[in-house]
Design an enzyme around this catalytic site. Structure first.
Site, PDB file in Angstrom:
ATOM      1  N   SER A  55       0.807  -1.223   0.000  1.00 11.63           N
ATOM      2  CA  SER A  55       0.000   0.000   0.000  1.00 11.63           C
ATOM      3  C   SER A  55       0.836   1.268   0.000  1.00 11.63           C
ATOM      4  O   SER A  55       0.296   2.353  -0.244  1.00 11.63           O
ATOM      5  CB  SER A  55      -0.939   0.004   1.213  1.00 11.63           C
ATOM      6  OG  SER A  55      -1.873  -1.038   1.134  1.00 11.63           O
ATOM      7  N   SER A 113      -1.400   4.485   3.002  1.00 13.17           N
ATOM      8  CA  SER A 113      -2.217   5.092   1.945  1.00 13.17           C
ATOM      9  C   SER A 113      -2.410   6.590   2.147  1.00 13.17           C
ATOM     10  O   SER A 113      -2.141   7.373   1.233  1.00 13.17           O
ATOM     11  CB  SER A 113      -3.561   4.375   1.835  1.00 13.17           C
ATOM     12  OG  SER A 113      -3.376   3.008   1.553  1.00 13.17           O
ATOM     13  N   GLU A 139      -9.894   7.650  25.703  1.00  9.88           N
ATOM     14  CA  GLU A 139     -10.921   6.604  25.657  1.00  9.88           C
ATOM     15  C   GLU A 139     -10.542   5.382  26.479  1.00  9.88           C
ATOM     16  O   GLU A 139     -11.414   4.719  27.047  1.00  9.88           O
ATOM     17  CB  GLU A 139     -11.158   6.194  24.195  1.00  9.88           C
ATOM     18  CG  GLU A 139     -12.330   5.250  23.996  1.00  9.88           C
ATOM     19  CD  GLU A 139     -12.618   5.017  22.523  1.00  9.88           C
ATOM     20  OE1 GLU A 139     -13.547   4.225  22.231  1.00  9.88           O
ATOM     21  OE2 GLU A 139     -11.937   5.612  21.657  1.00  9.88           O
ATOM     22  N   GLU A 159     -10.384   6.813   2.305  1.00  8.57           N
ATOM     23  CA  GLU A 159      -9.876   5.443   2.214  1.00  8.57           C
ATOM     24  C   GLU A 159     -10.535   4.522   3.241  1.00  8.57           C
ATOM     25  O   GLU A 159     -10.572   4.824   4.424  1.00  8.57           O
ATOM     26  CB  GLU A 159      -8.363   5.438   2.448  1.00  8.57           C
ATOM     27  CG  GLU A 159      -7.780   4.043   2.405  1.00  8.57           C
ATOM     28  CD  GLU A 159      -6.555   3.906   3.300  1.00  8.57           C
ATOM     29  OE1 GLU A 159      -5.734   3.015   3.021  1.00  8.57           O
ATOM     30  OE2 GLU A 159      -6.439   4.660   4.282  1.00  8.57           O
TER      31      GLU A 159
END
Length: 534
Positions: A129, A192, A253, A347
């Site tokens: 990629s 990417s 989180e 993407e």
């Protein structure tokens, strides 16, 4: 991975989260049988196919290219979305809609122009990629494992970076006054998206903690740092919090998770640095905050929703984690405020690609259906006459499906006939990967719980080397035809938008003329309206 249940539905028509059992199987069988029985009657007639073909022919005869400059450019990248994956996505989409999967329609099926892209890297027949990202972003083919540098740069050799940097269409669009953005379901520092803004001979140099001694001594920068330094990106949405904060910084989180803490050794907080750089900006880390973003007061937006890659759609926390469609929608709302237009890269990397690597077809194909939703939502938000939309893949996978399966059965089902060894096999197959299994010297006798089978045992399934599709719609979309090298994508998009090096593109005047004509038409209509009113 329990994939046996993937094609079955509960009484409300939703995919089962656990094996439905006989009641669920009976329900979906009845629903699909009713749907298929109606279409099957039509499909047995000559008139059905003749009329269907005639409608398609009529549409083809009316098709005319939009031959003027594209104000906006959108590049959708389905990482690992080879042609076999596209077909399987279509079937799954149909199943989820309780219609014949084979006859279903993906959003890209409606795009008028289509080409094939040759995906090899400079040094590899089977690409990765990073090298492919450099090709379709920057217009130059490169070596595997490298981003934003030409093939003269050697993987992991820092000194070869300098002088071999190549720039993306996104970067050049920003230089010409457009707003630019990246949306991804993986980390925003992943190969990417990174190829659109970074120059690195190692795609895995996410933060300074990942840099080799040679890279540090040689002055190479990590990809996260380049994210905020190299190109002034207006919208950044995806995962990757861990690479942006000092070592030991608790994650908002997962505050008690050691593996989710910040990892930067230089003690820089790149999120804070980005905010200081952009005064009219907003940083968010969950869906609630993303939904609350005030478009009127936000010109720059960064959203990092996971420490690393975002979760698969099937595992997504729908309260905290936005979908790819929701991220794309927010990005377009902000970017389209710029009267000069925008460039957006969207993407679904991951999660199509990663699902295939694990030979978990349900994960991969579900991601593909969500990707289709993002494309569909985008087309509802833009003006096709001023926006070139291109959908493609960086590479394929060794993914296939066959086995004489019948219409109306789940894409994830076993085949109806046994193999020569007297054992069942999965309709979806991988050429290699973790789905390989030998029990007592023979293939596993799969019954209910299984992952898709593979021919060769590997811990991770590999990419495929065949061409991938390019779908195009909008101004200058007709440039995408035939079989092209992958780097052609960047050049065609730059040409369509009159972006360097194609700033003297002849169709720029067409765009001005059409704008003037539209303005004149509006004036005439207003005059007529006034006269009628009198």
């Amino acid at each position: 991975m329990n994939t046996r249940h993937a094609g079955y539905f509960n009484p409300r028509g939703q995919p089962c989260s656990v094996l439905c059992g006989p009641p669920g199987e009976a329900i979906i069988t009845v629903k699909l049988s009713l749907s298929l029985s109606l279409s099957a009657l039509e499909e047995k007639t000559q008139e059905y196919w003749n009329q269907k073909a005639k409608r398609d022919l009529d549409s083809a005869l009316k098709m005319e290219p939009i031959n003027h400059q594209a104000k906006n450019l959108i590049l959708f990248l389905g990482d690992g979305m080879g042609v076999s994956t596209v077909t399987a996505m279509r079937i799954l989409k149909g199943e989820l809609l309780n219609i014949s999967g084979e006859a279903a329609t993906l959003t890209t099926d409606t795009f008028p122009y289509l080409a094939l892209s040759k995906t090899y890297n400079v040094d590899r027949r089977i690409p990765d990629s990073a090298g492919t990202g450099t090709a379709y972003h920057c217009g130059v083919k490169a070596n595997a494992k490298t981003v934003g540098v030409s093939g003269a740069a050697e993987p992991s050799k820092c000194s070869t970076t300098f002088g071999n940097e190549v720039t993306s269409v996104l970067h050049r669009a920003k230089e010409q006054g457009k707003s630019v953005g990246i949306v991804t379901t993986t980390r925003v520092q992943h190969a990417s998206p990174a190829a659109s803004y970074a120059h690195s001979v190692n795609r895995d140099w996410y933060s300074d903690a990942d840099l080799s001694k040679d890279a540090i001594d040689g002055g190479c920068k990590d990809i996260a740092l380049q994210l905020i330094e190299n190109t002034d990106i207006d919208v950044i949405l995806g995962g990757g919090r861990i690479y942006m904060t000092p070592q030991g910084t608790p994650d908002p989180e997962y505050p008690s998770s050691t593996s989710s803490k910040g990892m930067r050794k230089d003690n820089k907080n790149l999120i804070s640095m980005w905010q200081e750089k952009h005064k009219v900006s907003k940083y968010v880390w969950n869906k609630v905050e993303l939904d609350a973003v005030d478009l009127r007061t936000t010109d720059y937006l960064m959203g990092l929703f996971e420490p690393k890659d975002m979760k698969y759609e099937l595992n997504r926390n729908k309260t905290l984690d936005p979908s790819i469609a929701e991220m794309t929608e927010k990005a377009i709302e902000i970017l389209k405020k710029n009267p000069k237009g925008f460039f957006l890269f969207v993407e679904d990397n991951g999660r199509i690609d990663h699902g295939h690597h694990d030979t978990k077809a349900k994960q991969a194909l579900t991601e593909g259906v969500m990707f289709d939703q993002a494309i569909q939502r985008t087309l509802q938000m833009i003006n096709e006459t001023e926006t070139l939309t291109v959908v493609t893949a960086d590479h394929s996978h060794v993914f296939t499906f066959g086995g004489n399966t019948y219409r109306g059965t789940s894409i994830f089902d076993l085949t109806p006939k046994l193999a020569m060894d007297g054992l069942p096999y999965t309709g979806i197959l991988y050429g290699n990967g973790p789905g390989f299994s030998i029990v007592n010297g023979t293939r596993e006798n799969i019954t209910t719980d299984y992952m898709q089978q593979a021919a060769v045992q590997l811990d991770s399934e590999t990419h495929g080397g065949e061409d991938v599709a390019i779908f195009a719609k909008g101004p200058m979309a007709h440039l995408f035809h035939g079989v092209k090298e992958q780097n052609y994508v960047a050049h065609a998009m730059a040409y369509a938008g009159c972006i360097k090096p194609y700033t003297e593109c002849p169709h720029r005047d067409n765009s001005v003329a059409i704008t003037q004509a539209n303005t004149g038409l509006v004036a005439v209509l207003l005059s007529l309206s006034y006269l009628v009113g009198r």
